[in-house]
Design an enzyme around this catalytic site. Sequence first.
Site, PDB file in Angstrom:
ATOM      1  N   ASN A   9       1.073  -1.442  -0.078  1.00 40.24           N
ATOM      2  CA  ASN A   9      -0.083   0.203   0.198  1.00 40.24           C
ATOM      3  C   ASN A   9       0.918   1.091   0.130  1.00 40.24           C
ATOM      4  OD1 ASN A   9      -1.794   2.143   0.596  1.00 40.24           O
ATOM      5  ND2 ASN A   9      -2.394   1.216   2.593  1.00 40.24           N
ATOM      6  N   GLY A 169       2.010   2.428  10.902  1.00 38.03           N
ATOM      7  CA  GLY A 169       3.043   3.258  10.463  1.00 38.03           C
ATOM      8  C   GLY A 169       3.828   3.899  12.254  1.00 38.03           C
TER       9      GLY A 169
END
Length: 253
Positions: A9, A169
């Site tokens: 992604n 993240g």
Amino acid sequence: MRIPMIAGNWKMNTTVAEAVALVKEMRPELDQIDNVDKVICPPFVSLAAAKELLAGSSIKLGAQNLYFEEKGAYTGEISPLMLAELCQLVIIGHSERRQYFHETIELVDKKVQAALKVGLKPILCIGETPRENEAGKTEEVLSRQLSLTSEQAYHTGLVLAYEPIWAIGTGRAATGEQANQTIGFIRRYIAKQHGREIAQSVRILYGGSVTADNIAEFIEQPEIDGALVGGASLKPSQFLGIVKQTSEIKRVK
Ligand code: PGA
């Protein structure tokens, strides 16, 4: 047998020129690796160029979002039909979309249905926030996020990605065991809703701070069928390492 999948992604990263360079760099080695479905999801504006570069390749292309209407006065949106011409898969309901763009469970389900209608395979993302996790609400949240997903969607090859929001993240991945347990729960929930056969055939990926250094820990787990990779998917050596290890580990199992 569930074929493992590694999907990259790219999020809102790379210009077209950068995306082209990245695809060119990764294609030769990625193409050599079998036993894994390899998917890259660049930004919309790079899909056409990536498609051209991937002609004849075993690497699949995915988008990161879509709008559920077929066409019309929806300024700035991208329809399922536009994407069907360019790619095979589409990420739907990513936590960043739920969080920053207020996508609801209902909207996410409309998008899943719209994707399936034109033959796009959804990678449906689910996952709990840190607060929900701490409050012991993970299973409740995941059940709710899956409550509208139809049996038809599973039959058509929908892929699930379990991404605990606290791991995205942040560099703080879940442990393999944690992810395996939660994905085991997801399978039991689907079995209750739609039967054992569907629960056993759906591919469920883990996502959240996956790198070439920790992928093995996830892939070794029996419930985990692959990964949705963010940051590390932009680094060719990392992404290749992740795909390679997945192919090897799942082969011996
Ligand atoms: P990350 O992102 O690998 O950078 O944590 C994963 C995702 O958001 O799909």
